[in-house]
Scaffold this active site. Sequence first.
Site, mmCIF file in Angstrom:
data_model
loop_
_atom_site.group_PDB
_atom_site.id
_atom_site.type_symbol
_atom_site.label_atom_id
_atom_site.label_comp_id
_atom_site.label_asym_id
_atom_site.label_seq_id
_atom_site.Cartn_x
_atom_site.Cartn_y
_atom_site.Cartn_z
ATOM 1 N N ASP A 105 -15.783 -56.869 52.096
ATOM 2 C CA ASP A 105 -14.851 -57.052 50.977
ATOM 3 C C ASP A 105 -13.420 -57.083 51.510
ATOM 4 O O ASP A 105 -13.212 -57.385 52.691
ATOM 5 C CB ASP A 105 -15.056 -55.946 49.937
ATOM 6 N N HIS A 124 -10.225 -54.119 45.473
ATOM 7 C CA HIS A 124 -11.608 -54.435 45.122
ATOM 8 C C HIS A 124 -12.622 -53.695 45.990
ATOM 9 O O HIS A 124 -13.593 -53.115 45.495
ATOM 10 C CB HIS A 124 -11.780 -55.945 45.255
ATOM 11 N N SER A 137 -19.272 -57.791 40.398
ATOM 12 C CA SER A 137 -18.703 -57.066 41.541
ATOM 13 C C SER A 137 -19.150 -55.622 41.571
ATOM 14 O O SER A 137 -19.345 -55.044 42.633
ATOM 15 C CB SER A 137 -17.173 -57.079 41.478
#
Length: 662
Positions: free
Chosen positions: A233, A270, A466
């Site tokens: 990520d 994220h 996600s």
Amino acid sequence: MVHVRYGGQNGEQYELAISENHIVVRTESRSSLISDRPFEAAPVSSQARNILNQFELSTRFSQAGVEVLHVKEPSQDGALRDTAREILNQEPEVQFAGRVLIDPVSQQPIVYTENLFVKFGHEEDVSFCQEILGRYGLTIKRQLEYARNAYFVSAPPNTGLAIFDIAERLLNEESVELCHPELVREFRQRQAFSQQWHLKETTIGGKTIKAHANVEAAWKLSDGTGTIIAIIDDGVDVDHEEFRSSGKIVAPRDVTRKTNFPTPGNRDNHGTACAGVACGNGNFGASGVAPGAKLMPIRFVSALGSQDEADSFVWAAQNGADVISCSWGPPDGTWWDDKDPLHKQKVPLPDSTRLAMDYAINKGRNGKGCVILFAAGNGNESVDNDGYASYEKVIAVAACNDFGTRSAYSDFGQAVWCAFPSNNGNPSQTPGIWTADRSGVVGYNSGSTNLGDQAGNYTNSFGGTSSACPGAAGVAALILSRNPNLRWDEVRDIIKRSCDRIDPVGGNYNAEGRSPFYGYGRINALKAVELALPAQPEPVSIFTAVQDVPINDLQTSQLSLAIANTNPIKSIKVTVDIEHTYIGDLIVSLNPPGECGVLPIILHDRKGGGADDIKQTYDEVSTPGLTALKGKIPQGTWTLEVADKAQADTGKIRSLTIELGF
């Protein structure tokens, strides 16, 4: 139009258009040519600035220092594009200004580099490969370790669009199996919209939420101890209080910067949230699904399709990852706008990345294979158009909401394997998933109890597929912690069998129990952990035939064995030992006795290209066709049939072993 082909000479060909209204630029200082703050823009002449005033920023690949600009008033002849290129290429600050490709369906820009992925046949020696590459004027940047005779090479400067012709000519070389240019697209993480109800039944704001994945109950049997989850990520806050325990962080890596410090950028929130969902310790404010698992943070913020992408999977496999979670992929269409052209774009999986995934699946965990999961996507569109999430060897994870139905944005299609709880937008009973956030007030939570906790260390509104993907990855770690001997495909099968069939009316389940929205349903972590241990062993008999049977070109060879047992079959494993110098030539079938009434079962169907030898065990998980033999009487003659379908390579059948459980 230009063309790129994935899968070799006979692979699918994709057409890309040359944009009349885009240019790609890189400056010497890596500064932007267009900025909201003029004093921060790269210095260029007044002539160049005047032409740039007619463009706007389309997308930026920050790590490469590249940005794509789009004409404010599009034309059909490309005149402004060409004038801008000519002027900008004369600027000392501009390293290059080039043309851009676009996806003809979505109109999304695609940047081609002057790099190529090239893979030669297994039988070619290194000197021959290097000779061929030299003949085309290519420079070897790296010999890739995850596939035999695979290279990442560069063409001479200013090759431009001729890189596509070079790729096609190389594919026509008899010795070349795969070749394609490095094409990079905008990279988007799988996030949508804005207390841990996804782990257990929880009451929030007076509402009891029962749409959980039964995770807390599973912790009595497994918490993920002994496993490693790789989160590929945008980086992870490894100093967060939920990741600070001794030994929690394993083999951190930044494949973009080529360092071992996967520190997030200023806006990169994220990855920390994903890591928290998967394996946060739960000591302070938020537990992950597998709190006992270790975390391998891999920062990847390069463009989609880049060589860095492939390197992420190789790093994970070589450094001990058991599970690999990927909450990213091609850009999604706007989920509520059914006219968005992005809904129809097809993004193929590059061969360079596919082989890296295969390396992780074939070599990871000492040959048992890493379990790879991808977020299905947040466009309310077909996941089958996404070559990453729809790859047959990964687990595509959809999202379901706190009502126990489909999250409105969640992608759908044949590739969806399972679902895991996430947010929904409106209507919703909760803001989303409560998980770790970058420490302090720099992440999603700026320091408000409306957004999480007052300190800003946790967010209450993470979501999208996600969040669903690392949740499912955590369950995979719980399974492997309970039984580390499982193969990757056995873990996938356990996840399938663990799923609860939610939303029976709206789920549109088929006769096999599979839904385009939920796959096999919402994961039940307790059930998955219970299924991880094998049932009580059953009586097993092993039957073997050993004989060297020649396999000649374009002919069919057979090896048979007789079984006298008359008990019904409860389980079956078939092990073959075949020597051959090009297994992509072969179709291998098991022919049961005629009395079984079962048609020949294909074990191997011309896969593997130029690899040598097939020494493999097939069971009901890896080869579902074998399930047709359950309950049948095995008495009679069993035959292994090997059909050679191409010239030039030969071999022999060495042995056949059939293991039957009764």
